[in-house]
Design a protein around this motif. Structure first.
Motif, short mmCIF file in Angstrom:
data_model
loop_
_atom_site.label_atom_id
_atom_site.label_comp_id
_atom_site.label_asym_id
_atom_site.label_seq_id
_atom_site.Cartn_x
_atom_site.Cartn_y
_atom_site.Cartn_z
N ARG A 1 -7.21 -4.41 -10.54
CA ARG A 1 -6.51 -4.94 -9.11
C ARG A 1 -5.53 -5.34 -8.56
O ARG A 1 -4.96 -6.57 -7.83
CB ARG A 1 -7.62 -5.07 -8.53
N ARG B 1 -2.10 -5.53 -7.27
CA ARG B 1 -0.64 -5.64 -5.85
C ARG B 1 -0.02 -4.38 -5.72
O ARG B 1 0.28 -3.35 -4.97
CB ARG B 1 -0.59 -6.79 -4.53
N GLY C 1 -4.92 0.12 -2.68
CA GLY C 1 -4.60 -0.39 -1.77
C GLY C 1 -3.81 -0.36 -2.35
O GLY C 1 -2.47 -1.74 -1.46
N THR C 2 -3.31 -0.40 -3.28
CA THR C 2 -1.78 -0.48 -4.59
C THR C 2 -0.33 -0.60 -4.81
O THR C 2 -0.35 0.50 -3.52
CB THR C 2 -2.94 -0.43 -5.76
N GLY D 1 0.13 -1.30 -0.09
CA GLY D 1 0.03 -0.27 0.14
C GLY D 1 0.71 1.36 0.18
O GLY D 1 0.33 2.41 -0.52
N GLU D 2 2.28 1.39 0.15
CA GLU D 2 2.74 2.63 0.24
C GLU D 2 3.31 3.19 -1.51
O GLU D 2 3.37 1.60 -2.47
CB GLU D 2 3.49 2.14 1.20
N ARG E 1 -3.51 4.22 -4.45
CA ARG E 1 -4.04 4.94 -2.62
C ARG E 1 -5.89 4.06 -2.43
O ARG E 1 -5.82 3.12 -1.38
CB ARG E 1 -4.09 6.47 -2.27
N ASP E 2 -6.46 4.58 -3.09
CA ASP E 2 -7.85 4.06 -2.49
C ASP E 2 -7.69 2.34 -3.21
O ASP E 2 -8.68 1.53 -2.86
CB ASP E 2 -8.74 4.84 -3.99
#
Length: 226
Positions: free
Chosen positions: A157, A159, A190-191, A29-30, A187-188
């Motif tokens: 979607r 990772r 979570g990637t 997620g960063e 970010r939305d």
């Protein structure tokens, strides 16, 4: 939690050594900027993370899997499922519309035509190019092509999204707006996002930056220090 890592990577994609023991860790997620001048190794490191360049030493590990240990077919499947790629010129297929380009990863993964079209259209709207969805890449601006390329990288979607000089063909205002959209979209979902660039202004949009010089990461990676 570390999702993607490069550990003591040495790579020679051409006749010279581009990476000389590079280390990197990317958490789920960063967003991370790989910052460096031309020939510093940023693009080569990004391609190693994508499994497109095989290191001659060291390891690239995605969620516990050593990419170099995979057979080509298995590596392609991991790339299709787990990674999204954005190249400097968008790398869209010229004979397909923006919408058809964005649908491709879903179609290849077995999604129905209706599902692929719906998700691709939604992402093109999110990236502010929905009005041009039916146009061919050469019929839209460089900025629109890049935003469509991001939609294609995100539609399944993944990772991790890996972007090589995604603002290289954009002027400063366009680059700023593009990075805002790219970081917000990943970010939305979570990637995680890794951007290779020579533009220091890009780093201001991401969670952190690491600098490469001469094929080595010069900015210390806290998680890797003793």
């Amino acid at each position: 939690m570390t999702l993607l890592s490069a550990r003591d990577v040495v790579a020679r994609p051409g006749t010279s050594t581009a990476l000389r023991g590079a280390w990197l860790e990317v958490r789920a997620g960063e967003s991370v900027t790989l910052l460096g001048a031309p020939s510093s190794g940023t693009t080569t490191l990004l391609l190693c993370l994508a499994g497109l360049v095989r290191p001659v030493a060291g390891r690239v590990v995605l969620d516990g899997t050593d990419l170099a240990a995979l057979r080509p077919q298995a590596l392609a499947a991991v790339r299709l499922r787990e990674l999204g790629l954005v190249f400097p010129d968008g790398d869209l297929l010229p004979e397909l519309s923006l919408l058809e380009n964005v649908e491709l990863p879903l179609v290849r993964a077995g999604a129905t035509g209706a599902e692929a079209r719906s998700r691709a259209g939604d992402l093109l709207d999110r990236m502010l190019v929905g009005a041009g969805a039916g146009r061919l890449p050469h019929e839209v601006s460089a900025g629109q092509r890049q935003r469509a390329a991001v939609a294609r990288a995100l539609v399944h979607r993944p990772r991790v999204v890996l972007a090589d000089e995604p603002t290289g063909n954009l002027d400063a205002p366009q680059a700023h707006a593009f990075m805002d959209l790219l970081v917000a979209a990943t970010r939305d979902l979570g990637t995680a996002l890794v951007v290779a660039t020579r533009d220091a202004a890009v780093a201001a949009h991401t969670d952190r930056a690491v600098e490469l010089r001469g094929g080595r990461v010069r900015t210390p990676e806290p998680a890797l220090l003793p």
